[in-house]
Write an enzyme that holds these catalytic residues in place. Structure first.
Site, PDB file in Angstrom:
ATOM      1  N   HIS A   6       0.932  -1.213  -0.034  1.00 28.78           N
ATOM      2  CA  HIS A   6      -0.002  -0.013   0.008  1.00 28.78           C
ATOM      3  C   HIS A   6       0.946   1.116   0.052  1.00 28.78           C
ATOM      4  O   HIS A   6       1.665   1.478   0.950  1.00 28.78           O
ATOM      5  CB  HIS A   6      -1.001  -0.059   1.286  1.00 28.78           C
ATOM      6  N   GLU A  33       0.274  -0.594  -4.807  1.00 26.30           N
ATOM      7  CA  GLU A  33      -0.988   0.218  -4.830  1.00 26.30           C
ATOM      8  C   GLU A  33      -0.244   1.568  -4.681  1.00 26.30           C
ATOM      9  O   GLU A  33       0.563   1.907  -3.795  1.00 26.30           O
ATOM     10  CB  GLU A  33      -1.974  -0.036  -3.907  1.00 26.30           C
ATOM     11  N   HIS A  47      -0.529  11.355  -2.557  1.00 28.43           N
ATOM     12  CA  HIS A  47      -1.739  10.994  -2.045  1.00 28.43           C
ATOM     13  C   HIS A  47      -2.616  12.149  -1.681  1.00 28.43           C
ATOM     14  O   HIS A  47      -3.936  12.082  -1.873  1.00 28.43           O
ATOM     15  CB  HIS A  47      -1.821   9.888  -0.841  1.00 28.43           C
ATOM     16  N   GLU A  99      -4.823   3.920  -7.994  1.00 30.83           N
ATOM     17  CA  GLU A  99      -5.929   4.581  -7.560  1.00 30.83           C
ATOM     18  C   GLU A  99      -5.963   5.990  -8.060  1.00 30.83           C
ATOM     19  O   GLU A  99      -5.071   6.902  -7.864  1.00 30.83           O
ATOM     20  CB  GLU A  99      -6.052   4.717  -6.085  1.00 30.83           C
TER      21      GLU A  99
END
Length: 230
Positions: A6, A33, A47, A99
């Site tokens: 992650h 990810e 992020h 993502e």
């Protein structure tokens, strides 16, 4: 059960950096990810909307030029990477989950991702695209029907496969706090894969493996691999 790092090996290196991604694969993770924004100058991996947590500076990610962003230290001397740089850390046969945090032009996004993939060793069938914005995922799938779609959610909805069905998704990507055994059984029975985030405790890893979950996203891929593949 697949183990995705992650934001890379984010407990051992700064999150969403080339260092974290390379370390994840050195450890033996099945995939990584990472989070992306469609910036005016291309797709970048980060992020947060703001820069303060990662770069210790005020401002919004999308308000700054790429030249300015490229000068920022986001930990251990690491810079914010581009999508292309990130994909080039991935060995052939390994997986990635892209993502999407920000998207304006879907056609341009699809073109840019396909171009970056063509310049990497990543196989198209090993790419999973996810977002909490299912409108984006629907539009991406319409332009790129071959890509795997992960219907991302933090809720155990009344109809837990509704979004996956609407998107013809490959998987339901669900928060650990929102998942239970019956959820997993139903999603798998309806033909979808199940990925769970963010799973850092051995007890949860073993439980999810027992339930038949397809994969997990974890900040500690080294721990996950030692628990799941001793």
């Amino acid at each position: 059960m697949r183990v995705y790092a992650h934001r890379g090996a984010s407990k051992q290196a700064p999150e969403n950096t080339l260092k974290a991604f390379n370390l994840a694969f050195e450890i033996g993770a099945d995939g990584i990810e990472f989070d992306t924004y469609q910036h005016n100058d291309g797709i970048i991996v980060f992020h947060d909307r703001t820069l303060i947590r990662r770069a210790n500076t005020q401002g919004y990610l999308l308000s700054e030029s790429w030249d300015k962003l490229r000068t920022l230290d986001i930990g251990d001397g690491e810079q914010i990477p581009t999508l292309s740089e990130t994909l080039n850390t991935i060995p052939r046969g390994k997986w990635c989950n892209i993502e999407i945090k920000h998207l304006v032009d879907v056609a341009l996004w699809v073109n840019d991702v396909k171009t970056a993939l063509a310049q990497s060793q990543v196989l198209e069938e090993n790419v999973l695209v996810s977002s909490f914005n299912h409108h984006w995922l629907r539009d991406i799938a319409a332009l790129w029907p071959e890509v795997k779609i992960g219907a991302l959610s933090a809720s155990y909805e009344l109809d837990c496969t509704a979004s996956a069905r609407a998107l013809c998704a490959y998987s339901v990507n669900i928060a650990l706090d929102a998942v239970d055994k019956s959820f997993v059984e139903r999603v798998l029975a309806e033909g979808f894969n199940v990925y769970v985030y963010t799973v850092d405790e051995p007890e949860d890893m073993r439980m999810l493996e027992k339930w038949g979950v397809t994969g997990i996203f974890t900040n500690v891929p080294d721990k996950a691999l030692s628990v799941l593949h001793p």
